[in-house]
Design an enzyme around this catalytic site. Structure first.
Site, mmCIF file in Angstrom:
data_model
loop_
_atom_site.group_PDB
_atom_site.id
_atom_site.type_symbol
_atom_site.label_atom_id
_atom_site.label_comp_id
_atom_site.label_asym_id
_atom_site.label_seq_id
_atom_site.Cartn_x
_atom_site.Cartn_y
_atom_site.Cartn_z
ATOM 1 N N HIS A 48 47.562 -7.635 30.509
ATOM 2 C CA HIS A 48 47.577 -7.565 28.966
ATOM 3 C C HIS A 48 46.188 -8.234 28.313
ATOM 4 O O HIS A 48 45.571 -7.581 27.785
ATOM 5 C CB HIS A 48 48.990 -7.907 28.533
ATOM 6 C CG HIS A 48 48.742 -7.997 26.768
ATOM 7 N ND1 HIS A 48 48.481 -7.047 26.017
ATOM 8 C CD2 HIS A 48 48.933 -8.988 26.045
ATOM 9 C CE1 HIS A 48 48.415 -7.416 24.726
ATOM 10 N NE2 HIS A 48 48.451 -8.576 24.789
ATOM 11 N N HIS A 72 44.774 -15.686 24.862
ATOM 12 C CA HIS A 72 45.613 -15.810 23.587
ATOM 13 C C HIS A 72 47.075 -16.086 23.546
ATOM 14 O O HIS A 72 47.795 -16.559 22.624
ATOM 15 C CB HIS A 72 45.202 -14.563 22.842
ATOM 16 C CG HIS A 72 45.885 -13.349 23.233
ATOM 17 N ND1 HIS A 72 45.540 -12.591 24.325
ATOM 18 C CD2 HIS A 72 47.137 -12.693 22.663
ATOM 19 C CE1 HIS A 72 46.154 -11.534 24.341
ATOM 20 N NE2 HIS A 72 47.160 -11.550 23.775
ATOM 21 N N GLU A 76 51.639 -19.814 23.475
ATOM 22 C CA GLU A 76 52.866 -19.047 22.996
ATOM 23 C C GLU A 76 54.008 -18.677 24.241
ATOM 24 O O GLU A 76 54.827 -18.919 23.916
ATOM 25 C CB GLU A 76 52.693 -18.040 22.141
ATOM 26 C CG GLU A 76 53.826 -17.146 21.592
ATOM 27 C CD GLU A 76 53.529 -15.993 20.640
ATOM 28 O OE1 GLU A 76 54.389 -14.844 20.610
ATOM 29 O OE2 GLU A 76 52.098 -15.870 20.291
ATOM 30 N N ASP A 77 53.367 -18.269 25.313
ATOM 31 C CA ASP A 77 54.277 -17.883 26.278
ATOM 32 C C ASP A 77 54.317 -18.551 27.474
ATOM 33 O O ASP A 77 54.968 -18.277 28.529
ATOM 34 C CB ASP A 77 53.992 -16.157 26.649
ATOM 35 C CG ASP A 77 54.060 -15.293 25.361
ATOM 36 O OD1 ASP A 77 55.077 -15.659 24.581
ATOM 37 O OD2 ASP A 77 53.348 -14.426 25.252
ATOM 38 N N ASP A 139 44.477 -7.252 20.377
ATOM 39 C CA ASP A 139 46.124 -7.346 20.921
ATOM 40 C C ASP A 139 47.050 -6.600 20.477
ATOM 41 O O ASP A 139 47.676 -5.678 21.321
ATOM 42 C CB ASP A 139 46.406 -8.923 20.584
ATOM 43 C CG ASP A 139 47.617 -9.041 21.057
ATOM 44 O OD1 ASP A 139 48.330 -8.937 22.032
ATOM 45 O OD2 ASP A 139 48.572 -9.472 20.078
ATOM 46 N N ASP A 259 39.493 20.294 3.997
ATOM 47 C CA ASP A 259 38.456 19.429 5.001
ATOM 48 C C ASP A 259 38.753 18.856 6.270
ATOM 49 O O ASP A 259 38.681 17.673 6.488
ATOM 50 C CB ASP A 259 38.246 18.227 3.874
ATOM 51 C CG ASP A 259 39.494 17.528 3.519
ATOM 52 O OD1 ASP A 259 40.660 17.882 3.808
ATOM 53 O OD2 ASP A 259 39.265 16.433 2.891
#
Length: 735
Positions: A48, A72, A76-77, A139, A259
Site C-alpha cells: 500500500h 506514512h 500509526e500502524d 493514500d 454537454d
C-alpha cells in the site's frame, strides 16, 4: 509489488538528482516495520505505501514527499516512533509522517467526533506543509481503488467520507484528475446501479457520436492551422459521477444533457487562447450566456481557462475549453503543479501563498481553527465551503470577492473583513438597497452599510453560508454575551463593596484572583454576572475580615398590601423601591431586553416601568425581573444571595415596549375578539400572543400577552377594556 530499484527509477525519470540512498533506506525500513502485516485483499501491507508513492511520482514530487509516502503508516500502524523517524530520516520527513498519523486513544463520544478531530489535525499539518495533503490524497486514492476488498459494512462509510471530504478537497486544491477518480470510485460503491446505468449510456453515446467527435476535432485543427495557431485538440467525456450530479441538480434525464462530450484546446500562450476562441466563434455560432473567462478571473482553485458552447456540426451543441499548457498542468495537478521541481527544490509555503489562490483558501480555512469551534462544527463548515460552486462579486473599489453559490451580503461582509461583518446593518447591491438575505449573483457590486456598535444577531449564524461568517458571528455573539455578564457582574460587585463599606478597586481584585480561582478580573466579573460566584465571596476575597452577608439577619418589609414578604437576608442585596417605584442609586438600572445587561422578564406576567421590581440572578441566564407582588418569588425565599436591587432606567424620547399579561372574560359573540384586539392596537400596544378557553357556552376567557410602554399605559388599556359591554372582567396576571 514494486521493487526497490523500480521506485528509484520512477523518481529518476523527472529528477536526475534523486537521493537513491534515502529512498533505499526508507523502502527497507518500512518493509521491516510492516513485517507480516496484511491488507484486506491478502496482499502484504507494505504494498500500500509503495502504491501511494507511485501515485505521487506521477505528480513529480520531491524525494522527501516520496519517502513520507513510503513511511506514512509506520507511526500509526507499527512500533515506530516520531523520534526514530526523525533520527533516521530527518525532522522534515518526521513532521510529514506525523501530520499523516491519525490521533490515537481519542476521548471522544462518537465516530463523527473522531473523524472531525482527525480532519482538523490533518488540516493543521497541511497548513505547515501542503505535501501532507498530497500524500493523504494519494493514500485515499489507493484505498478507494482497493475498497472492494474491505468488509461491506465499512465500504459505504469510507466512500461517503471520500465524497464528503477528500474529493471536494482535491477539487478545491485544483487536482481535478484525482477528484474525478475519487468521485467515480465512491459513486460506484454508494450507488452501483446508477453508476452502471450512466456508464452504459455513456458508452452507447460514444459509439453513436464517434464520427461527429472526429469531425469536430478535424475541423478545429484545420481552422487553427490555417490561422497559424499551434494547438492540440482533445475530445473529452464527462465522468459518470459528474453526469449524475448534474442530472440530480437540474432534475433532468440523461437524454436532456447537452454537454456530455466536449473538447479541450491547448495552445502556447494566453494571447493564443483569445485568438482561438475568436476562431471558434467565427466558424460556429456561440450559445448566448455560455462564454466564461476564467483566465482574467481564475477560480479559487487556480483553474484558468476559456469556456464556450457553440452549435457545431449536425446542430449539435459543442462545449470547448481553451487553455495554455501551463493552465493544463494546473487544471490536472492543481496545487501539486506549484511543487514541481524548480532548480532541484520544492516550492516553500511563502511561494505557495503568493502563487496559489487554492493555498490561500486553505490558509483562510485553517484560520477558523483559532475561532474556538468544536471539531464537528469545523468539519461541517469546511464541508459547506468545499461543496458549493462559486459566485464572483465586487466591492465598490473593484476588489474581487469569491463566495460560495447561495452566499448573501452577510457572507460578503465577513469575506471583506470580520469587523465589516460584525458592524453590518444593510447592503446595496448594484447601487440599490437590498435585504441582507439576498442571494448574490455573479458580477454583483456589493456595498455594506455599517453602524458603530452593532452586534450581529445570533440568528445570522443559521443564515450565513460560509464557515468564516458563521464562526465570526458565533464568536461575536459569545463576546457580546460575555460583555453583558461582565457588565452585570461589575455592577453587582461594586454594590456589594458599597454595602460592606469597602472601596472597590480592580488592583485589589487582581491581588485576590488566586483566592477566587480566576485568571483575570473580567473572568471574576463574568462569573458573578452568570451567578457562578457570589458577590459577597468577592468582597471577602479582597477583605477577609468582612462578615459574610449571607449569614446576616436584617428586617424585611412586611405588611404592605399586595407586597410579598422578602427573605430576611434579602434587604442587604435588595432595597425596597420607594412610592415611585425607584430604588436607591446603588441599585442596578434596567432598560429592557435590548439593554447592555443580560435581562429577561418573568414569563408569568412580565413587568413594566412603574411596577416595583426585584431581580433574581439565575446562573447562566442573567437577571430575571419580577414585579414585587409576584407569588413566584416564594421559590427564592431561601436563596437571598440571588436577590438583586434593581430599578427602572428608561431613556426619554425612545419608548420601549415591556411584557405584561391580561386575563379577559368576554361574551362569546361574533366580533368580540376583533373589538378587543382593535382597542389594544389603537392604544399603541402590541399583542404578542392570545390563548382562548371556554368557560361556558356564553363566555370565553382570554389570556393576552401584550407589550406596553409603562404601568400607566397598561392601566389605561385595562380601564378601556372594562368599559366595553362585551367584556365581563379584566385582570392583570402576576404569576
Amino acid at each position: 509489488m514494486m521493487r526497490q530499484y523500480e521506485l528509484v527509477e520512477r523518481v529518476r525519470r523527472y529528477n536526475p538528482h534523486v537521493d537513491e540512498d534515502l529512498l533505499d533506506r526508507a523502502y527497507v525500513y518500512a518493509m521491516k516495520a510492516h513485517g507480516a502485516q496484511k491488507r484486506a485483499s491478502g496482499d502484504p501491507y507494505f504494498s500500500h505505501p509503495l502504491e501511494v508513492a507511485a501515485i505521487l511520482t506521477d505528480l513529480k514530487l520531491d524525494d522527501a514527499t516520496i519517502v513520507a509516502a513510503v513511511l506514512h503508516d509506520t507511526i500509526e500502524d507499527t512500533d515506530s516512533t516520531r523520534e526514530e523517524i526523525d533520527r533516521l530520516f530527518g525532522q522534515g520527513i518526521g513532521q510529514l509522517v506525523e501530520g499523516l498519523t491519525k490521533l490515537k486513544r481519542l476521548d471522544l463520544v462518537s465516530k463523527r467526533a473522531i473523524q472531525a478531530e482527525n480532519f482538523r489535525k490533518l488540516l493543521l499539518a497541511i497548513a505547515d506543509d501542503v505535501r501532507v495533503l498530497l500524500v493523504k490524497l494519494a493514500d485515499r486514492l489507493h484505498n478507494m481503488r482497493t475498497l472492494h476488498f474491505v468488509p461491506s459494512d465499512k465500504q459505504a462509510r469510507i466512500a461517503q467520507e471520500t465524497l464528503d471530504i477528500y474529493a471536494p478537497l482535491a477539487g478545491r486544491m485544483g487536482m481535478q484528475n484525482i477528484r474525478d477518480e475519487l468521485e467515480d470510485l465512491a459513486f460506484r460503491h454508494l450507488m452501483p446501479e446508477a453508476s452502471q446505468m450512466i456508464k452504459a449510456k455513456l458508452d452507447e453515446l460514444r459509439e453513436k457520436n464517434g464520427q461527429i467527435i472526429a469531425q469536430v476535432e478535424r475541423e478545429l485543427r484545420d481552422e487553427f492551422s490555417a490561422r497559424g495557431i499551434e494547438a492540440r485538440v482533445e475530445g473529452r467525456q464527462k465522468q459518470p459521477y459528474s453526469v449524475w450530479r448534474k442530472m440530480e441538480r437540474k432534475s433532468i434525464a440523461f437524454e436532456q444533457l447537452s454537454d456530455i462530450f466536449g473538447f479541450r484546446v491547448v495552445v502556447k500562450t494566453t494571447e493564443d487562447c483569445y485568438r482561438a476562441i475568436g476562431v471558434v466563434h467565427t466558424k460556429w455560432p456561440n450559445v448566448p450566456g455560455r462564454f466564461k473567462d476564467y483566465i482574467s478571473t481564475p477560480k479559487e482553485n487556480d483553474y484558468q481557462s476559456l469556456h464556450t458552447t457553440v452549435v457545431g456540426p449536425g446542430r449539435q451543441r459543442v462545449e470547448l475549453q481553451v487553455r495554455t499548457s501551463e493552465m493544463q498542468d494546473i487544471a490536472r495537478y492543481g496545487i501539486a503543479a506549484h511543487t514541481l521541481y524548480k532548480d532541484g527544490r520544492v516550492a516553500d509555503r511563502d511561494v505557495l501563498v503568493r502563487e496559489s489562490r487554492a493555498y490561500q483558501w486553505l490558509q483562510r480555512t485553517i484560520e477558523l481553527l483559532a475561532e474556538g469551534d468544536s471539531p464537528e462544527e469545523f468539519l461541517e463548515h469546511t464541508k459547506l465551503e468545499l461543496f458549493r460552486d462559486q459566485v464572483f462579486c465586487f466591492t465598490p473599489k473593484g476588489e474581487l470577492i469569491a463566495l460560495p453559490r447561495g452566499a448573501t451580503p452577510i457572507d460578503f461582509a465577513y469575506a471583506v473583513h470580520t469587523d465589516v461583518g460584525n458592524s453590518a446593518v444593510g447592503a446595496k447591491i448594484n447601487g440599490r438597497v437590498a435585504p441582507l438575505l439576498s442571494r448574490l449573483q455573479n458580477g454583483d457590486e456589493v456595498e455594506i452599510v455599517r453602524a458603530i456598535g452593532q452586534i450581529p444577531p445570533a440568528a445570522w449564524e443559521h443564515l450565513a453560508v460560509t464557515g468564516k461568517a458563521r464562526s465570526a458571528i458565533r464568536r461575536a455573539t459569545r463576546d457580546a454575551v460575555r460583555a453583558q455578564y461582565t457588565g452585570l457582574g461589575r455592577q453587582i460587585v461594586m454594590r456589594a463593596f458599597v454595602r460592606a463599606g469597602k472601596d472597590y478597586s480592580e488592583d485589589g481584585l487582581k491581588a485576590a484572583l488566586p483566592r477566587l480561582a480566576r485568571v483575570s478580573v473580567d473572568d471574576v466579573l463574568a462569573a458573578v454576572g452568570r451567578g457562578e460566584i457570589f458577590s459577597g465571596d468577592v468582597v471577602k476575597a479582597v477583605y477577609p475580615e468582612v462578615v459574610d452577608e449571607r449569614k446576616a439577619v436584617m428586617p424585611r418589609p412586611e405588611g404592605e398590601p399586595g407586597w410579598f414578604p422578602l427573605p430576611k437576608a434579602a434587604s442587604l442585596v435588595f432595597k425596597v423601591p420607594d412610592a415611585n417605584g425607584e430604588s436607591s442609586l446603588n441599585s442596578i438600572p434596567i432598560r429592557g431586553l435590548r439593554g447592555d445587561l443580560p435581562v429577561r422578564f418573568t414569563p408569568n406576567g412580565g413587568a413594566v416601568p412603574g411596577d416595583r421590581i426585584v431581580g433574581i440572578l439565575t446562573p447562566g441566564e442573567g437577571i430575571t425581573i419580577y414585579p414585587i407582588q409576584s407569588p413566584d418569588l416564594i421559590a427564592f425565599d431561601d436563596q437571598p444571595q440571588r436577590w438583586l436591587d434593581v430599578r427602572w432606567d428608561i431613556e426619554e424620547g425612545h419608548p420601549e415596549l415591556f411584557p405584561a399579561k391580561l386575563m379577559v372574560t368576554a361574551i362569546n359573540e361574533p366580533g368580540t375578539l376583533g373589538m378587543i384586539a382593535t382597542l389594544i392596537g389603537d392604544t399603541g400596544a402590541n399583542i404578542d400572543n392570545i390563548s382562548i378557553h371556554e368557560l361556558s357556552a356564553d363566555f370565553r376567557e382570554m389570556i393576552i400577552d401584550i407589550e406596553v410602554t409603562d404601568l400607566k399605559h397598561l392601566n389605561g388599556i385595562i380601564t378601556q377594556l372594562r368599559a366595553k359591554p362585551v367584556v365581563s372582567k379584566v385582570e392583570r396576571v402576576n404569576g
